[in-house]
Design a protein around this motif. Structure first.
Motif, mmCIF file in Angstrom:
data_model
loop_
_atom_site.group_PDB
_atom_site.id
_atom_site.type_symbol
_atom_site.label_atom_id
_atom_site.label_comp_id
_atom_site.label_asym_id
_atom_site.label_seq_id
_atom_site.Cartn_x
_atom_site.Cartn_y
_atom_site.Cartn_z
ATOM 1 N N PHE A 100 -11.957 -5.235 1.080
ATOM 2 C CA PHE A 100 -10.633 -5.152 1.686
ATOM 3 C C PHE A 100 -9.923 -6.500 1.599
ATOM 4 C CE2 PHE A 100 -13.975 -5.479 4.946
ATOM 5 C CZ PHE A 100 -13.748 -6.770 5.416
ATOM 6 N N PRO A 158 -6.689 1.914 4.650
ATOM 7 C CA PRO A 158 -7.419 0.709 4.296
ATOM 8 C C PRO A 158 -7.614 -0.231 5.490
ATOM 9 C CG PRO A 158 -5.138 0.464 3.674
ATOM 10 C CD PRO A 158 -5.310 1.882 4.185
ATOM 11 N N VAL A 159 -8.681 -1.011 5.423
ATOM 12 C CA VAL A 159 -8.850 -2.131 6.345
ATOM 13 C C VAL A 159 -8.022 -3.290 5.796
ATOM 14 C CG1 VAL A 159 -10.469 -3.937 7.121
ATOM 15 C CG2 VAL A 159 -11.159 -1.529 7.209
ATOM 16 N N ILE A 160 -7.269 -3.924 6.664
ATOM 17 C CA ILE A 160 -6.610 -5.187 6.341
ATOM 18 C C ILE A 160 -7.101 -6.173 7.395
ATOM 19 C CG2 ILE A 160 -4.447 -6.442 6.104
ATOM 20 C CD1 ILE A 160 -3.092 -3.789 5.391
ATOM 21 N N ALA A 180 -10.455 3.987 3.057
ATOM 22 C CA ALA A 180 -9.387 3.524 2.151
ATOM 23 C C ALA A 180 -9.026 4.625 1.162
ATOM 24 C CB ALA A 180 -9.806 2.251 1.423
ATOM 25 N N HIS A 234 -13.849 0.534 5.529
ATOM 26 C CA HIS A 234 -12.935 0.467 4.383
ATOM 27 C C HIS A 234 -13.404 1.399 3.265
ATOM 28 C CE1 HIS A 234 -9.902 -1.171 1.716
ATOM 29 N NE2 HIS A 234 -10.826 -1.170 0.776
ATOM 30 N N ASN A 235 -14.687 1.344 2.960
ATOM 31 C CA ASN A 235 -15.206 2.174 1.866
ATOM 32 C C ASN A 235 -15.062 3.664 2.158
ATOM 33 O OD1 ASN A 235 -15.844 -0.061 0.322
ATOM 34 N ND2 ASN A 235 -17.986 -0.103 0.964
ATOM 35 N N TYR A 279 -8.558 -9.793 2.871
ATOM 36 C CA TYR A 279 -8.898 -10.717 3.950
ATOM 37 C C TYR A 279 -7.830 -11.803 3.932
ATOM 38 C CZ TYR A 279 -11.983 -13.590 6.970
ATOM 39 O OH TYR A 279 -12.526 -14.332 7.995
ATOM 40 N N TYR A 310 0.859 -1.190 0.000
ATOM 41 C CA TYR A 310 0.000 0.000 0.000
ATOM 42 C C TYR A 310 0.896 1.240 0.000
ATOM 43 C CZ TYR A 310 -3.721 -3.241 1.387
ATOM 44 O OH TYR A 310 -4.628 -4.281 1.442
#
Length: 187
Positions: free
Chosen positions: A106, A75-77, A70, A66-67, A108, A37
């Protein structure tokens, strides 16, 4: 994980520590790390799974986070730390099914060998670690104050922590209690 010598002291990361990067397999089969990222201002690393009722209750909120964030650089990880021999519903294959069912936007990732969650000190699903762009831990704990009912949330801990970072401040609180299921490990 709690220390056996002092149950109030946990092992793993603390506020101000630099989180280790990882290279874990995404449900698509691609290996993912935070270094992928390039323009990230930070990361919402969330230890979660398919089977814990608390983790399931937070799935839609994780998608919304995340939406919303990000595109702002956070971002969500999501990382599944559970051993699939102990919890078959958390196998890599089942992660792919769940990700497709929910349309996870995201990454996963599967903590194969369970090496990442102990390094972080995650004990629950879900358990959040908010990191800045240099992977310094800024917040650890819960996503918000209402696991069971998204409409009853009065404090959005994770969103408030990101707002603090964006304002150049340290989050307050910097940690909360993660509410969820214990991470499943082989005995």
């Amino acid at each position: 994980m709690l220390s056996e010598t002092n149950p109030t002291v946990h092992e793993g990361l603390h506020i101000g520590d630099t989180a280790p990067d990882f290279k874990l397999k995404d449900v698509t089969g691609k290996m993912v790390s935070m270094s992928d990222y390039e323009n990230a201002k930070g990361f919402m690393v969330i230890f979660t799974c398919n089977t814990c009722p608390f983790a399931v209750m937070y799935e839609d909120r994780m998608i919304e986070l995340h939406n919303k964030y990000a595109k702002k650089g956070y971002p969500v990880i999501a990382i599944n730390p559970n051993d699939p021999d102990v919890k078959p519903g958390d196998s890599f294959e089942e992660m792919g099914v769940r990700s497709e069912e929910k349309g996870f936007p995201f990454a996963y990732l599967f903590d194969d060998g369970q090496k990442v969650f102990p390094a972080y000190g995650a004990t629950r699903t879900p358990h959040v670690f908010l990191l800045d762009s240099k992977r310094v831990v800024k917040y650890i704990g819960a996503i918000d104050d209402s696991a069971r009912d998204a409409s009853a949330v009065s404090v959005k801990y994770l969103e408030d922590a990101i707002a603090s970072l964006e304002a150049g401040k340290n989050p307050d609180p910097s940690s909360t209690k993660a509410i969820g299921c214990s991470i499943k490990v082989k005995k």
